[in-house]
Scaffold this active site. Structure first.
Site, PDB file in Angstrom:
ATOM      1  N   CYS A  75     -39.074  -5.526 -20.727  1.00  0.00           N
ATOM      2  CA  CYS A  75     -40.009  -5.292 -21.710  1.00  0.00           C
ATOM      3  C   CYS A  75     -39.351  -6.136 -23.028  1.00  0.00           C
ATOM      4  CB  CYS A  75     -40.109  -3.888 -21.875  1.00  0.00           C
ATOM      5  SG  CYS A  75     -40.983  -3.569 -23.564  1.00  0.00           S
ATOM      6  N   CYS A 100     -44.865  -6.280 -28.616  1.00  0.00           N
ATOM      7  CA  CYS A 100     -46.373  -6.146 -28.611  1.00  0.00           C
ATOM      8  C   CYS A 100     -46.820  -4.789 -28.938  1.00  0.00           C
ATOM      9  CB  CYS A 100     -46.564  -6.343 -27.171  1.00  0.00           C
ATOM     10  SG  CYS A 100     -45.625  -6.957 -25.960  1.00  0.00           S
ATOM     11  N   THR A 138     -40.767   1.969 -28.335  1.00  0.00           N
ATOM     12  CA  THR A 138     -40.099   0.775 -27.840  1.00  0.00           C
ATOM     13  C   THR A 138     -40.025  -0.150 -29.017  1.00  0.00           C
ATOM     14  OG1 THR A 138     -42.236   1.058 -26.073  1.00  0.00           O
ATOM     15  CG2 THR A 138     -40.821  -0.977 -26.549  1.00  0.00           C
ATOM     16  N   GLU A 150     -36.054   2.525 -25.515  1.00  0.00           N
ATOM     17  CA  GLU A 150     -37.005   3.440 -26.502  1.00  0.00           C
ATOM     18  C   GLU A 150     -36.373   4.167 -27.397  1.00  0.00           C
ATOM     19  OE1 GLU A 150     -38.097   2.433 -23.371  1.00  0.00           O
ATOM     20  OE2 GLU A 150     -39.900   1.294 -24.118  1.00  0.00           O
ATOM     21  N   HIS A 173     -53.022  -2.308 -26.162  1.00  0.00           N
ATOM     22  CA  HIS A 173     -51.781  -2.317 -25.337  1.00  0.00           C
ATOM     23  C   HIS A 173     -52.054  -2.237 -23.766  1.00  0.00           C
ATOM     24  CE1 HIS A 173     -47.573  -2.180 -25.661  1.00  0.00           C
ATOM     25  NE2 HIS A 173     -47.214  -0.996 -24.924  1.00  0.00           N
ATOM     26  N   TYR A 233     -50.705  -4.912 -20.349  1.00  0.00           N
ATOM     27  CA  TYR A 233     -49.749  -4.535 -19.359  1.00  0.00           C
ATOM     28  C   TYR A 233     -49.973  -5.382 -17.934  1.00  0.00           C
ATOM     29  CZ  TYR A 233     -47.191  -0.645 -20.658  1.00  0.00           C
ATOM     30  OH  TYR A 233     -45.994   0.108 -21.300  1.00  0.00           O
ATOM     31  N   CYS A 263     -47.828  -8.556 -18.975  1.00  0.00           N
ATOM     32  CA  CYS A 263     -46.150  -8.397 -19.254  1.00  0.00           C
ATOM     33  C   CYS A 263     -45.442  -8.107 -17.849  1.00  0.00           C
ATOM     34  CB  CYS A 263     -45.763  -7.445 -20.213  1.00  0.00           C
ATOM     35  SG  CYS A 263     -45.925  -5.714 -19.989  1.00  0.00           S
ATOM     36  N   GLU A 303     -42.102   3.563 -16.970  1.00  0.00           N
ATOM     37  CA  GLU A 303     -42.500   2.749 -18.168  1.00  0.00           C
ATOM     38  C   GLU A 303     -43.908   2.229 -17.660  1.00  0.00           C
ATOM     39  OE1 GLU A 303     -43.511  -0.047 -19.608  1.00  0.00           O
ATOM     40  OE2 GLU A 303     -43.488   0.669 -21.425  1.00  0.00           O
TER      41      GLU A 303
END
Ligand code: SF4
Ligand code: FE
Length: 485
Positions: free
Chosen positions: A100, A104, A191, A259, A294, A298, A301, A445
């Site tokens: 990650c 974003c 994050t 995180e 978001h 996914y 990414c 995650e």
């Protein structure tokens, strides 16, 4: 863009003075601490790519506020084309980091807040939109990394924010002054928080009228007085903290985002950085829009990560001499199929993007939720197939210390060597990469990041247009449209 390169980004972080704790100790420099530097490196690629000719079109955009070239991670999407470019950029970054890259979340917070503040002002005659545009112009000009902070601790989940025994379970305004507000509470799982420049905090649930103090959106620098960041543990962190470059998975990056718990202990927020205060009816749109943006990400990414995983498994099959086996090819085909299916939903929800009254483009929310829901399944299935193909050595492999040991090292090499001519280290490194990408924190995650699966199912049901579907069935059966249900 003042910060132009990855190196300048790291330099800019060194100028900040945030309060960060990890394993009971303070971290004073996130760009050098072994726990945080993998995440800093991953985020630094969001800067580095914008300077590379090959990626400039994806990684930069033209600001609709200033007309100047900005980093795409600070851009308000102006068209479906912008949304598609973002998706492509995220997949490339996933491929290059296997991890990650964190930036974003702030981007999604920026986009949700932009459109919602516009609508608040239209209804209430406030000036949040102008304040937000001024702050955003600063973010774009400086090219800062923003941590989007949404998830509150929530305390007793059977109760709303204003009903909690401890009112701080949701971030709220504790005092209003002439020149700003004072906020208290915490945001969890944030994050990239420790290596961002700014935190953009938003409510995490739809709020009733009695929860006015909780309906607050604001931005503060990460080193604002009263902000404390507590960095979370991850699987493999001891390996990384000891500087083990092979056993940690990859030598440069982490496997997940890095995180932190972000605590606001009576933090003063100047009025110009307050973008909503008390307009409870807009808490639902902010959550909904942020989540949809978001969730759309996914399928991009994570497919970048899956590309790496599929490549690792395929090369491992070559290293182990199983590449020609039909079941191996079949399983790799399935991994590719699942990966590309996910990517299609990210593309689809971007193509179907729509303009909000502010002009900022939203993704199609139904398709974005379907996208993220599928991540919670397909990524696990892809990981299952990777573990299946890698074999049991994944769980029993000796450490890199044994691999490099004077006495047992040659023995470890001798017995992990497979196909002639390929160094045994390749097999070890592949195993460790696959271990990091399929175990521990990585898949959690995919399950809970951008909202747990049930959150998507609620939205999928809500947006399922069931009345319309009933009408379709009735029409075919010649049942009167307005007849009994
Ligand atoms: Fe970006 Fe993916 Fe990380 Fe979310 S999980 S911040 S979308 S890279
Ligand atoms: Fe995430």
């Amino acid at each position: 863009m003042k910060i132009k390169s990855g190196a300048q980004y790291m330099e800019s972080l060194r100028r900040l003075r945030p309060v960060i704790y990890y394993k009971g100790e303070r971290i004073h420099d996130v760009t050098r601490h072994p726990a945080t530097v993998p995440h800093v490196r991953a985020a630094s690629l969001t800067y580095a790519l914008s300077t590379q000719e090959e990626y400039r079109d994806l990684a930069t955009a033209t600001s609709h506020l200033t007309g100047r070239t900005i980093n795409r991670f600070t851009h308000v999407h102006q068209s479906p084309e912008d949304l598609i470019k973002k998706i492509k950029l995220l997949r490339v970054l996933g491929q290059k980091t296997g991890s990650c890259f964190q930036r974003c979340v702030g981007l999604d917070g920026i986009n949700a807040t932009y459109s919602v503040t516009y609508e608040i002002d239209q209804k209430h005659g406030t000036d949040y939109f102008e304040r937000f545009k001024r702050w955003l112009t600063y973010i774009q000009e400086e090219n800062l990394m923003v941590a989007g902070a949404m998830t509150d601790p929530k305390g007793d989940r059977s109760k709303g924010p204003e009903e909690q025994a401890d009112p701080d379970q949701y971030v709220h305004v504790v005092e209003r002054k002439a020149d700003g507000i004072i906020v208290r509470g915490a945001k969890l799982h944030i994050t990239g928080a420790v290596n961002s420049h700014e935190i953009l905090a938003m409510p995490t649930v739809a709020l009733g009228e009695n929860a006015r103090d909780y309906a607050v959106i604001f931005a503060v620098p990460i080193d604002a007085p009263g902000v404390t960041l507590i960095f979370g543990r991850q699987a493999n962190d001891d390996r990384r903290d000891r500087g083990e470059r092979i056993d940690a998975g990859t030598p440069s990056f982490g496997a997940v985002g890095g995180e932190a718990m972000v605590i606001f202990d009576d933090v003063f927020v100047p009025a110009e950085r307050v973008f909503m205060d008390g307009q409870t009816e807009f808490s639902n749109p902010i959550v909904y829009r942020f989540a949809a943006h978001h969730r759309a990400n996914y399928g991009a990414c994570k497919t970048g990560l899956m590309d790496v995983l599929i490549g690792a498994v395929t090369y491992l099959a070559q290293v182990q001499g199983t590449a020609r086996s039909s079941h191996v090819r079949e399983k790799i085909t399935e991994m590719i199929h699942l990966c590309e299916t996910l990517y299609s939903s990210s593309v689809a929800c971007s193509v179907e993007g729509w303009p909000t009254p502010s002009g900022a483009y939203m993704v199609d929310t139904m398709l974005a939720n379907v996208c993220k829901q599928n991540v919670t399944r397909f990524h696990f299935e892809v990981a299952r197939l990777a573990v299946d193909l890698a074999g049991g050595l994944l769980a029993t492999l000796p450490s890199e210390h044994d691999l490099h040991h004077q006495e047992v090292g040659p023995l470890v090499r001798k017995y992990v060597r497979a196909v002639e001519g390929i160094p045994p280290e390749h097999r070890v490194k592949l195993m460790r990469l696959i271990e990091a990408m399929t175990g521990g924190t990585a898949l959690v995650e995919s399950m809970h990041g951008a909202g747990s699966p049930q959150a998507q199912r609620i939205m999928i049901f809500r947006e399922g247009k069931l009345e319309e579907k009933i009408r379709l069935a009735k029409a075919l059966l010649r049942i009167p449209r307005d007849g009994p249900p």
